[in-house]
Design a protein around this motif. Structure first.
Motif, short mmCIF file in Angstrom:
data_model
loop_
_atom_site.label_atom_id
_atom_site.label_comp_id
_atom_site.label_asym_id
_atom_site.label_seq_id
_atom_site.Cartn_x
_atom_site.Cartn_y
_atom_site.Cartn_z
N PHE A 52 34.50 -11.70 11.18
CA PHE A 52 35.91 -11.99 11.65
C PHE A 52 36.65 -12.65 10.59
N GLY A 53 37.85 -12.92 10.94
CA GLY A 53 38.70 -13.61 10.21
C GLY A 53 38.98 -12.97 8.77
N VAL A 54 39.37 -13.70 7.90
CA VAL A 54 39.78 -13.21 6.71
C VAL A 54 39.29 -14.04 5.29
N PRO A 55 37.78 -13.34 5.06
CA PRO A 55 37.46 -14.14 3.81
C PRO A 55 38.44 -13.93 2.74
N LEU A 56 38.62 -14.69 1.49
CA LEU A 56 39.58 -14.41 0.65
C LEU A 56 38.95 -13.86 -0.43
N TYR A 57 38.65 -12.65 -0.36
CA TYR A 57 37.36 -11.87 -1.47
C TYR A 57 38.45 -12.14 -2.82
N GLY A 58 37.61 -12.42 -3.77
CA GLY A 58 38.24 -12.58 -5.26
C GLY A 58 38.96 -13.97 -5.50
N GLY A 59 39.16 -14.72 -4.38
CA GLY A 59 39.87 -15.74 -4.56
C GLY A 59 38.98 -16.94 -3.82
N SER A 60 39.90 -18.34 -3.95
CA SER A 60 39.28 -19.40 -3.23
C SER A 60 40.13 -20.20 -2.56
N MET A 61 39.79 -21.24 -1.79
CA MET A 61 40.66 -22.01 -1.08
C MET A 61 40.25 -23.56 -1.13
N LEU A 62 40.92 -24.57 -1.53
CA LEU A 62 40.76 -26.03 -1.64
C LEU A 62 41.30 -26.70 -0.54
N GLY A 63 40.51 -27.65 0.11
CA GLY A 63 41.12 -28.18 1.38
C GLY A 63 40.37 -29.29 1.83
N THR A 64 40.86 -30.32 2.55
CA THR A 64 40.19 -31.46 3.00
C THR A 64 39.63 -31.17 4.39
N VAL A 65 38.34 -31.60 4.53
CA VAL A 65 37.54 -31.64 5.72
C VAL A 65 37.96 -32.60 6.78
N VAL A 66 38.14 -32.01 8.06
CA VAL A 66 38.51 -32.98 9.28
C VAL A 66 37.44 -32.65 10.31
N TYR A 67 37.05 -33.73 10.73
CA TYR A 67 36.12 -33.80 11.87
C TYR A 67 36.65 -34.46 13.20
N PRO A 68 37.15 -33.45 14.02
CA PRO A 68 37.89 -34.08 15.26
C PRO A 68 36.77 -35.18 16.02
N ASP A 69 37.75 -35.97 16.68
CA ASP A 69 37.17 -37.10 17.56
C ASP A 69 36.71 -36.49 18.77
N ASP A 70 37.57 -35.58 19.20
CA ASP A 70 37.14 -34.82 20.77
C ASP A 70 37.10 -33.40 20.32
N ASN A 71 36.33 -32.60 21.09
CA ASN A 71 36.47 -31.18 21.09
C ASN A 71 35.93 -30.80 19.64
N ARG A 72 34.62 -31.47 19.81
CA ARG A 72 34.03 -30.98 18.38
C ARG A 72 33.20 -29.75 18.16
N ASP A 73 33.08 -28.93 19.40
CA ASP A 73 32.67 -27.71 19.37
C ASP A 73 33.81 -26.59 18.96
N ALA A 74 34.90 -27.21 18.95
CA ALA A 74 36.25 -26.17 19.08
C ALA A 74 36.34 -25.38 20.04
N CYS A 75 35.70 -25.67 21.20
CA CYS A 75 35.64 -24.62 22.56
C CYS A 75 36.95 -24.80 23.19
N LYS A 76 37.70 -25.90 22.98
CA LYS A 76 39.00 -25.98 23.60
C LYS A 76 40.26 -25.93 22.78
N SER A 77 41.37 -25.92 23.05
CA SER A 77 42.52 -25.95 22.43
C SER A 77 42.78 -27.06 22.04
N PHE A 78 43.43 -27.29 20.80
CA PHE A 78 43.75 -28.38 19.76
C PHE A 78 45.36 -28.85 20.32
N GLU A 79 45.60 -29.14 21.27
CA GLU A 79 47.03 -29.62 21.29
C GLU A 79 47.45 -30.65 20.59
N GLY A 80 48.63 -30.49 20.09
CA GLY A 80 49.14 -31.38 19.30
C GLY A 80 48.42 -31.67 17.67
N PHE A 81 47.33 -30.79 17.47
CA PHE A 81 46.68 -30.75 16.17
C PHE A 81 47.61 -30.71 14.91
#
Length: 628
Positions: A52-81
């Protein structure tokens, strides 16, 4: 007991149909994850792409990793994120790390996307486990409308890599990663071969709706690629078989053709109403045969018209999903209906159907490709596509299958990729005067390569210089040489031969590149040296005239009089005329004399037969005589 047995048979049938994937050879499609910071984690790692989602075939993405203090399984919405993105380190995209478990993978991705992150990494919670493919929930998942709206890429990583990233983040270190899909698909040549495993069923819920919409939306792009030979497309259809112990059951007879060899699940999953699996298998077979006949006519792209038109004109919900409606669509497209029916064959025959048998054989994975056991499945250059079934996303994946600089124009459109040559010419060489550049836009980025323009090959490193090489080099920017036009005359220092240099033409001197200066031939006394000659310098040449009405002969650098030539010519002319006249009169006299002599001779010969002429004796007669 009877109803329980029927229910048992139904469950066994559903298991036979739907659990073929349980024993299949599944291949996890992987991409590269590169960590550039911190140094302790620097290196390349494997990650797996989600279904699912959109793999960027033929391309790449550079980013900074964030590990949240709460909701670490991301099963809830991230209000204010979203607010935290404004202060993201280095202003780079945020890639959120989430723990596995607690909810569907798609739910995690959806929450992370709504929170404003650019991608999601899901860390495994099982030690030393091989990478898996994250998939969407089944068709019976009620709340699944959001699935096709997930637009961020999702990658699955091992527990050990996830733990190391978490440790670095907890120590206050910045973790920078690059999700790299550049080599996610092979690109061996200038043509992409891809296949789409689908189904004619239009009542199986969101997945069926997605397949139909994809065919309608992708049709235009697919036909462009096929019309010009850029791609070779093949449609396929999954079928299953009914176990021998159930061949006599009503469920098997209603879902299969050719004595249980080729089956499809009931569209409504209710054997007592609506269309059944047999109807679906027959339409699948008809669509395959349509493609084969159209392909034999060198019009394989008509398959897209047939399938999309059939979905519009012959839907199940309007009770038009039948042979009669399908044949009307076929006739409207001008494809040979008789050949299609011959290809379909007898669905009630207790023998293999060669077309469907080939389809079942093709479901088995070979080489780097796994078995095809789920719908829909897209295979590009023998690799299974991962990601949402969307026109733009799939087109990007197909374009990633071309070698660089061989992509068709549709792969270089602004909605598919960014043209890096538009900014600072991509850092490549260019000639602004002649509007020639070494920057070539490709789907994966730009390349600096000296171009071929109007048959002229430019050579060089592509970054700092390129120059025309070989004939006809002068056609492009005059070969980089000097040229100038004055008074309607043009002179050039470029010569179309094997030379790559510039040389001033006769009458000029200079380096041939920046300038060529006119040579004053009169001043140098190299021409027009006769006593009567008068020299005048011109641009690129000279003019020499003679005084006293004399005529200048350049090849001899001399002046001659025009009068003697005229008088001599007149005398010579009359001598020739008189000579010709005398010759004519003489010839006429000879002719008359010979004619007269000939006539005299003939007359004398005739008269000699009747009377002797002077000096001749009488000739006695020797004819017949009479006695007295």
């Amino acid at each position: 007991m009877g109803r329980a047995w029927e229910r048992s048979k139904l469950l066994i049938w559903v298991w036979c149909v739907l659990c073929g994937s349980c024993v299949g050879r599944f291949v996890v499609e992987k991409s590269s994850l590169k960590v550039s910071a911190p140094k302790s984690l620097k290196g390349s790692y494997e990650s797996s792409m989600g279904n699912f989602g959109v793999p960027l075939y033929g391309g790449s993405m550079l980013g900074t990793v964030v590990y949240p203090d709460d909701n670490r399984d991301a099963c809830k919405s991230f209000e204010g994120f979203n607010a935290s993105l404004a202060t993201a380190p280095r202003g780079s995209p945020t890639i959120l790390l989430a723990d596995r478990g607690g909810c569907f993978f798609t739910t995690k991705a959806w929450n992370v996307q709504n929170g404003g992150a650019a991608a999601i990494l899901v860390a495994d919670d099982k030690k030393d486990e091989d990478l898996i493919t994250m998939d969407a929930p089944g068709e019976n998942h009620g709340d699944s409308d959001y699935l096709q709206n997930i637009t961020i890429p999702a990658a699955f990583i091992t527990e050990s890599l996830g733990d190391n990233i978490k440790k670095a983040l907890s120590a206050g270190e910045m973790v920078i990663v690059t999700l790299d899909w550049t080599e996610a698909l092979p690109y061996p040549d200038e043509r992409v071969e891809y296949e789409f495993w689908t189904n004619s069923n239009d009542e199986c819920g969101p997945k069926c709706d997605t397949q139909i919409e994809f065919v309608k939306n992708f049709k235009g792009a697919a036909q462009i690629l096929e019309h010009k030979g850029y791609a070779q497309f093949t449609p396929h259809y999954i079928t299953w078989f009914c176990p021998k112990q159930f061949l006599s059951t009503e469920e098997c007879r209603s879902q299969c053709i050719n004595s249980g060899r080729y089956c499809a699940p009931d569209p409504e999953q209710d054997f007592s109403k609506g269309y059944n699996g047999r109807d679906v298998v027959l339409q699948n077979l008809r669509e395959i045969c349509f493609f084969k006949v159209a392909n034999e006519s060198n019009k394989p792209w008509l398959w897209w018209d047939f399938v999309s038109d059939f979905a519009i004109r012959c839907p199940m919900k309007e009770k038009k999903f039948n042979k009669e409606c399908a044949e009307k669509v076929i006739q409207s497209l001008g494809v040979d209906l008789e050949k299609i029916n011959q290809c379909i064959g007898d669905p009630d025959a207790d023998k293999d159907n060669p077309v469907l048998k080939a389809e079942q054989d093709a479901q088995i994975g070979k080489g780097s490709r796994g078995d095809v056991s789920i719908l829909p499945t897209l295979i590009i250059n023998n690799r299974q596509y991962r990601g949402k079934l969307d026109r733009e996303v799939v087109l990007k994946a197909v374009c990633a299958g071309f070698q660089e600089t061989t992509e068709p124009d549709i792969c270089l459109s602004s909605d598919i990729e960014t043209n890096e040559c538009l900014e600072n010419n991509g850092g490549c060489w260019q000639d602004e005067v002649a509007n020639i550049t070494a920057c070539q836009d490709t789907f994966r980025g730009r390349v600096c390569e000296c171009p071929l323009v109007q048959g002229v090959k430019f050579v060089g490193d592509g970054y700092t210089h390129c120059e025309a090489s070989g004939a006809p080099q002068c056609e492009i920017n005059n070969g980089g040489c000097w040229n100038e036009t004055r008074g309607g005359r043009t002179f050039s220092a470029c010569v179309d031969d094997s030379s790559t240099g510039c040389k001033c033409p006769p009458g000029f001197t200079g380096d041939g590149v920046n300038s060529c200066e006119d040579v004053d031939e009169c001043k140098e006394k190299k021409v027009c040296q006769c006593p009567e000659c008068k020299c005048k310098d011109t641009w690129g040449s000279f003019e020499c005239t003679c005084s006293g009405g004399l005529l200048y002969m350049q090849e001899y650098d001399t002046c001659i009089s025009t009068h003697p030539v005229t008088k001599s010519f007149g005398v010579f002319f009359w001598i020739v005329i008189l000579g010709l006249t005398a010759a004519g009169v003489g010839a006429y006299m000879v002719y008359k004399y010979r004619i007269r002599s000939y006539m005299d001779s003939e007359i004398r010969s005739i008269m000699a037969q009747y009377m002797p002429l002077d000096g001749q004796a009488e000739v006695p007669s020797h004819g017949s005589h009479t006695d007295i």
